[in-house]
Design a protein around this motif. Structure first.
Motif, PDB file in Angstrom:
ATOM      1  N   VAL A  22      -7.157 -44.328 -13.082  1.00  0.00           N
ATOM      2  CA  VAL A  22      -6.283 -43.263 -12.596  1.00  0.00           C
ATOM      3  C   VAL A  22      -5.558 -42.538 -13.727  1.00  0.00           C
ATOM      4  CG1 VAL A  22      -5.973 -44.304 -10.324  1.00  0.00           C
ATOM      5  CG2 VAL A  22      -4.366 -44.850 -12.156  1.00  0.00           C
ATOM      6  N   THR A  54       7.871 -39.644 -16.243  1.00  0.00           N
ATOM      7  CA  THR A  54       7.249 -40.145 -15.014  1.00  0.00           C
ATOM      8  C   THR A  54       6.847 -38.982 -14.101  1.00  0.00           C
ATOM      9  OG1 THR A  54       9.467 -40.482 -14.122  1.00  0.00           O
ATOM     10  CG2 THR A  54       8.314 -42.424 -14.845  1.00  0.00           C
ATOM     11  N   LEU A  55       7.626 -37.917 -14.111  1.00  0.00           N
ATOM     12  CA  LEU A  55       7.268 -36.771 -13.272  1.00  0.00           C
ATOM     13  C   LEU A  55       5.981 -36.126 -13.761  1.00  0.00           C
ATOM     14  CD1 LEU A  55      10.792 -35.212 -12.697  1.00  0.00           C
ATOM     15  CD2 LEU A  55       9.334 -36.334 -11.001  1.00  0.00           C
ATOM     16  N   ILE A  56       5.822 -36.062 -15.069  1.00  0.00           N
ATOM     17  CA  ILE A  56       4.588 -35.494 -15.611  1.00  0.00           C
ATOM     18  C   ILE A  56       3.413 -36.408 -15.287  1.00  0.00           C
ATOM     19  CG2 ILE A  56       3.376 -34.892 -17.744  1.00  0.00           C
ATOM     20  CD1 ILE A  56       6.101 -33.937 -18.825  1.00  0.00           C
ATOM     21  N   SER A 110       2.412 -35.470 -11.991  1.00  0.00           N
ATOM     22  CA  SER A 110       1.676 -34.210 -11.988  1.00  0.00           C
ATOM     23  C   SER A 110       0.218 -34.436 -12.402  1.00  0.00           C
ATOM     24  CB  SER A 110       2.352 -33.230 -12.937  1.00  0.00           C
ATOM     25  OG  SER A 110       1.657 -32.015 -12.981  1.00  0.00           O
ATOM     26  N   TYR A 158      -1.444 -37.232 -12.017  1.00  0.00           N
ATOM     27  CA  TYR A 158      -2.123 -37.873 -10.886  1.00  0.00           C
ATOM     28  C   TYR A 158      -2.561 -36.843  -9.856  1.00  0.00           C
ATOM     29  CZ  TYR A 158      -0.186 -42.312 -12.562  1.00  0.00           C
ATOM     30  OH  TYR A 158       0.150 -43.407 -13.317  1.00  0.00           O
ATOM     31  N   ARG A 159      -1.676 -35.903  -9.570  1.00  0.00           N
ATOM     32  CA  ARG A 159      -2.032 -34.880  -8.583  1.00  0.00           C
ATOM     33  C   ARG A 159      -3.270 -34.122  -9.032  1.00  0.00           C
ATOM     34  NH1 ARG A 159       3.740 -34.491  -8.089  1.00  0.00           N
ATOM     35  NH2 ARG A 159       3.885 -32.893  -9.702  1.00  0.00           N
ATOM     36  N   GLU A 160      -3.289 -33.785 -10.307  1.00  0.00           N
ATOM     37  CA  GLU A 160      -4.453 -33.070 -10.814  1.00  0.00           C
ATOM     38  C   GLU A 160      -5.708 -33.923 -10.692  1.00  0.00           C
ATOM     39  OE1 GLU A 160      -4.343 -29.921 -11.772  1.00  0.00           O
ATOM     40  OE2 GLU A 160      -6.446 -29.764 -12.344  1.00  0.00           O
ATOM     41  N   TRP A 161      -5.566 -35.209 -10.893  1.00  0.00           N
ATOM     42  CA  TRP A 161      -6.733 -36.095 -10.779  1.00  0.00           C
ATOM     43  C   TRP A 161      -7.214 -36.187  -9.345  1.00  0.00           C
ATOM     44  CZ3 TRP A 161      -8.417 -40.465 -14.344  1.00  0.00           C
ATOM     45  CH2 TRP A 161      -8.223 -40.103 -15.677  1.00  0.00           C
ATOM     46  N   VAL A 162      -6.280 -36.194  -8.394  1.00  0.00           N
ATOM     47  CA  VAL A 162      -6.699 -36.195  -6.988  1.00  0.00           C
ATOM     48  C   VAL A 162      -7.541 -34.948  -6.728  1.00  0.00           C
ATOM     49  CG1 VAL A 162      -5.956 -36.122  -4.582  1.00  0.00           C
ATOM     50  CG2 VAL A 162      -4.683 -37.503  -6.215  1.00  0.00           C
ATOM     51  N   LEU A 163      -7.041 -33.819  -7.200  1.00  0.00           N
ATOM     52  CA  LEU A 163      -7.811 -32.574  -7.064  1.00  0.00           C
ATOM     53  C   LEU A 163      -9.160 -32.701  -7.759  1.00  0.00           C
ATOM     54  CD1 LEU A 163      -8.275 -29.534  -6.550  1.00  0.00           C
ATOM     55  CD2 LEU A 163      -6.816 -29.046  -8.506  1.00  0.00           C
ATOM     56  N   VAL A 181     -11.111 -35.353  -8.576  1.00  0.00           N
ATOM     57  CA  VAL A 181     -12.129 -36.180  -7.931  1.00  0.00           C
ATOM     58  C   VAL A 181     -12.381 -35.731  -6.496  1.00  0.00           C
ATOM     59  CG1 VAL A 181     -11.740 -38.196  -9.366  1.00  0.00           C
ATOM     60  CG2 VAL A 181     -10.477 -37.958  -7.257  1.00  0.00           C
ATOM     61  N   GLY A 182     -11.397 -35.041  -5.898  1.00  0.00           N
ATOM     62  CA  GLY A 182     -11.542 -34.682  -4.494  1.00  0.00           C
ATOM     63  C   GLY A 182     -12.305 -33.401  -4.263  1.00  0.00           C
ATOM     64  N   TYR A 237      -0.320 -28.077 -15.767  1.00  0.00           N
ATOM     65  CA  TYR A 237       0.066 -29.299 -15.064  1.00  0.00           C
ATOM     66  C   TYR A 237       0.521 -30.387 -16.029  1.00  0.00           C
ATOM     67  CZ  TYR A 237      -4.274 -31.760 -16.259  1.00  0.00           C
ATOM     68  OH  TYR A 237      -5.297 -32.372 -16.936  1.00  0.00           O
TER      69      TYR A 237
END
Lengths: 242, 242
Positions: free
Chosen positions: B78, B135-137, B140, B142-147, B149-150, B237
């Motif tokens: 991740v 931690t906020l970055i 961010s 992680y969100r990009e990674w969801v996008l 792989v998704g 991001y």
DNA sequence: CGCCCGTTTGAAATAATTCAACACCGGTGG
DNA sequence: CCACCGGTGTTGAATTATTTCAAACGGGCG
């Protein structure tokens, strides 16, 4: 401490209280936060990618999602949000949003100045702890979502999304057996990295397997252990939201 | 303030300084942190899912990854970590780990008691701000990674991973054109939600398209704009890590 | 009533996986 | 010194999960 009509912070405080010890002063400080309450229709954009924000949105009622747009027009939902969630806490430290937040149902929003939240964080270490915990749990959920869309079958992804939504909606209470999904199959598709038509087929399959029964968006989970097994769901990543 | 051999916190401080203003006292407080330095081989587990931790690992040299195991034995990486990263900051607030962290090369680790870090956060608000930003970055990313792989094609996913790694490795400096990948194609597969053989084919394709040229794990990016385009990569991001 | 959104169905196309084999390389031990 | 070995990378062919496209259905709402 009775909850009256004005206690708009009830759900949020209850959530924070599950994350860190708060004392009366902490609670009072939260309740003293200036908060501008508004009702918005479904599909309202609360946070827009690239914009600088001076207000933070607290979700008081209804549901929202956080999403990123792909260059080809596709969108990926990266999290769902329930009443009590501060929907854009990161704008307190990172003023420029890197994603969109949008309501998926009609919703009630409490808008708070980021400066007030920032001050609260500086003055009330317990609240800061709770909010930090909250962002860390968000991070944990994102990690699980990366795993979900990256490594699980379509059927498992959807089952997992149902599991997560069910236990988060239960909010500490036990045994979620019936959930009313606020999102369309299209939204589920965008959250799981699948096609709407495939989501539809997989939901039918879960139905045929007798783990859920559906009545439009009303889902009854008839075999919770089986659903968890199919979903490869282990609630620990939610860190005792339950 | 010259960097000497003992300034193991150099990279970490440099990184935090990009996230929030630090004063001399802040820097001194960080340098005063008790830190037990050790060298470990590749594939050492630094954090194990489910375990409670009392030490935080600061990555001083080498590379690591954060991963979650799927029930069927699959794993999903991740995030990747570079020198200067505090690899398990969340254990400061959430003592029970919900994932694994593992080195992917031989590495040098600085172990710090979580209690000391916690005290630092309470006493030095600037440092707390910087760490929170960090931690906020992470969130961010992680969100990009969801996008990633998704919603992106295999080719785009891999291109995106290369882009991210290149700009993060550049750490503020500009124009990354040559990167030495620390991870195997197997690791890339686990990070992008693909199969090792498909990763291989896609890397070849990027090579044939003349956007990269490869010499084993040494990758020269010959057409950075094209690679970004293929990857649907927009560095925002990463929030000014650059 | 008619319209639009969300859902459902079917058939054809395709991206990615699976399985299996082989080449390469550095390291280890006989 | 060479032989072997495991991990990494590469190739090919067959299989499959998921997508794509297209069309129809149903129900709530103006």
């Amino acid at each position: 401490m009775a909850t009256n009509d004005d206690d708009i912070f009830g759900a949020a405080i209850a959530k924070l209280e599950r994350l860190a010890k708060l004392d009366d002063q902490d609670r009072a400080a939260i309740r003293a936060l200036p908060c501008d309450v508004r009702s918005v229709p479904a599909n309202s954009v609360l946070v827009r990618n690239g914009e600088e924000t001076t207000q933070c949105a607290l979700l008081l009622g209804g549901f929202a999602c956080r999403q990123r747009a792909a260059g080809d027009g596709g969108r990926q939902i990266v999290s769902f949000h329930l009443p009590g969630d501060i929907v854009d806490l990161q704008t307190v430290m990172l003023p420029r949003a890197d994603h969109d937040v949008q309501t998926i149902t009609p919703a009630k929003i409490g808008w708070m100045p980021t400066t007030a939240l920032r001050a609260l964080i500086r003055e009330r270490p317990n609240v800061a702890d709770a909010l930090w915990c909250d962002t860390l749990i968000d991070g944990s959920i994102y990690r699980e979502w990366v795993l979900n869309v990256g490594r699980r079958s379509a059927r498992a992804r959807i089952a997992h999304m149902l599991c997560e939504f069910a236990v988060r909606a239960a909010a500490g209470r036990s045994a979620p057996d019936r959930i009313q999904l606020p999102m369309t199959q299209n939204d589920i598709a965008d959250a799981t990295g699948l096609t709407p038509v495939h989501v539809n087929r997989m939901l039918q399959e879960l139905d045929r397997m007798d783990v859920i029964v559906r009545d439009k968006r009303d889902i009854r989970i008839t075999d919770w252990p089986a659903l968890q097994r199919i979903a490869d769901f282990d609630a620990r990543y939610l860190h005792a939201v339950a």
